[in-house]
Design an enzyme around this catalytic site. Structure first.
Site, PDB file in Angstrom:
ATOM      1  N   ASP A  33      23.189  36.754  -7.768  1.00 23.20           N
ATOM      2  CA  ASP A  33      22.846  37.509  -8.771  1.00 23.20           C
ATOM      3  C   ASP A  33      21.402  37.274  -9.130  1.00 23.20           C
ATOM      4  O   ASP A  33      20.862  36.423  -8.450  1.00 23.20           O
ATOM      5  CB  ASP A  33      23.649  37.551 -10.005  1.00 23.20           C
ATOM      6  CG  ASP A  33      23.921  38.993 -10.683  1.00 23.20           C
ATOM      7  OD1 ASP A  33      22.986  39.796 -11.073  1.00 23.20           O
ATOM      8  OD2 ASP A  33      24.953  39.628 -11.206  1.00 23.20           O
ATOM      9  N   TYR A 153      22.409  57.966  -8.258  1.00 20.83           N
ATOM     10  CA  TYR A 153      23.481  56.979  -8.085  1.00 20.83           C
ATOM     11  C   TYR A 153      24.686  57.483  -7.163  1.00 20.83           C
ATOM     12  O   TYR A 153      25.124  56.999  -6.302  1.00 20.83           O
ATOM     13  CB  TYR A 153      24.140  56.715  -9.360  1.00 20.83           C
ATOM     14  CG  TYR A 153      25.504  55.989  -9.461  1.00 20.83           C
ATOM     15  CD1 TYR A 153      25.234  54.837  -9.485  1.00 20.83           C
ATOM     16  CD2 TYR A 153      26.661  56.501  -9.673  1.00 20.83           C
ATOM     17  CE1 TYR A 153      26.270  53.804  -9.439  1.00 20.83           C
ATOM     18  CE2 TYR A 153      27.559  55.775  -9.713  1.00 20.83           C
ATOM     19  CZ  TYR A 153      27.604  54.541  -9.689  1.00 20.83           C
ATOM     20  OH  TYR A 153      28.671  53.437  -9.641  1.00 20.83           O
ATOM     21  N   LYS A 157      25.981  55.800  -3.449  1.00 20.39           N
ATOM     22  CA  LYS A 157      27.447  55.517  -3.342  1.00 20.39           C
ATOM     23  C   LYS A 157      28.039  56.636  -2.137  1.00 20.39           C
ATOM     24  O   LYS A 157      28.931  55.954  -1.455  1.00 20.39           O
ATOM     25  CB  LYS A 157      28.244  55.830  -4.546  1.00 20.39           C
ATOM     26  CG  LYS A 157      27.739  54.841  -5.550  1.00 20.39           C
ATOM     27  CD  LYS A 157      28.024  53.623  -5.387  1.00 20.39           C
ATOM     28  CE  LYS A 157      28.063  52.259  -6.257  1.00 20.39           C
ATOM     29  NZ  LYS A 157      28.160  51.039  -5.942  1.00 20.39           N
TER      30      LYS A 157
END
Length: 279
Positions: A33, A153, A157
């Site tokens: 991360d 977004y 996806k």
């Protein structure tokens, strides 16, 4: 024998929950991360992805049993496309050689129910073509237009689910014995969604886009357990799938028939066969 996992987005949300469950089971987890994990890396840039994958590979001594890609963003900015698509695909491709050194390698990604929502095809196409420059230009124009900013977004996806379906059967993945799959959550209660779900209007808008008749909004554990099964030794044949773990949202939105898209072509084929038999 414990399995070794590399998990991106391990500092929060689904990634953090998945890592915790695996660690509690006695598995070895290398978290990735921006900060607060074993590997600190910026998956929004090619250099950051490469460095993160190299460091993860070093920590697992060049061999890893499973990679779970959870890192993602939902903000209406171009960085969302970069992290959600290239931050997954390029990172996974970099670790593919390490996966081949496992006796039971597995990969799972986090897609979204948003992959079923309207998208901008040009952005999806640019992502799938692997052209981050063009994708960034398109996403930048989208971000500047209030009509399309929030479509970055779902477009990212959609692209990631299509990438999984395209790549899973290839020599690099299935040919190397690596099942490659994705999970598409509904509305998950995480730091990414807490502001949206904090108001009545936000919840109403969310539920209109993602209706979840089974148990409503879900905790990250519901996705974590599915990701863990997909990357377990028990999964020997599930490949190329985006599995909608969404409280029934996909069934509500697409209805009971997702098969008849090709019926017209089949009717034409059978008509031709029937005509030939009558000659």
């Amino acid at each position: 024998m414990p399995r070794t996992y590399v998990i991106t987005g391990a500092a929060s949300g689904i990634g953090r929950t998945t890592a915790r469950i695996l660690i509690d089971r006695g598995e070895r987890v290398i978290g990735v991360d921006l900060q607060g994990t074993d590997v600190s890396g910026d998956l929004s840039t090619p250099e950051g992805r490469a460095a993160a994958a190299e460091e993860a590979g070093r920590l697992v001594d060049g061999a890893v049993d499973a990679v779970i890609a959870c890192a993602g963003l939902s903000i209406p900015q171009p960085i969302t496309a970069s992290v959600n698509f290239f931050g997954m695909t390029e990172f996974l491709e970099a670790l593919q050689p390490a996966l081949t050194r496992s006796e039971a390698p597995r990969v799972a990604l986090v897609s979204s129910m948003a992959s079923m929502q309207p998208v901008v095809p040009a952005l999806v196409d640019a992502l799938l073509a692997g052209d981050e420059g063009v994708a960034g230009e398109i996403a930048t124009r989208m971000a500047d237009d209030p009509r399309t900013a929030n479509v970055i977004y779902p477009s990212s996806k959609r692209a990631i689910s299509r990438w999984v379906r395209r790549e899973a059967p290839t020599a690099r993945w299935a040919g190397a014995g690596i099942p490659l799959n994705a999970v598409a959550p509904g509305t998950v209660v995480t730091p990414m969604t807490e502001d949206l779900l904090a108001s009545d209007d936000g919840r109403a808008m969310t539920d209109a886009y993602v209706p979840m008749p089974l148990n409503s909004h879900q905790g990250p554990e519901s996705i974590a357990h599915l990701l863990i099964w997909l990357t377990s030794v028990e999964n020997t044949h599930c490949a190329g799938q985006t599995i909608y773990c969404d409280g029934g949202a996909d069934a509500v939105l697409r209805g009971d028939d997702v098969w008849s898209w090709n019926d017209e072509a089949m009717r034409e084929t059978f008509a031709e066969i029937g005509a030939e038999l009558q000659e």
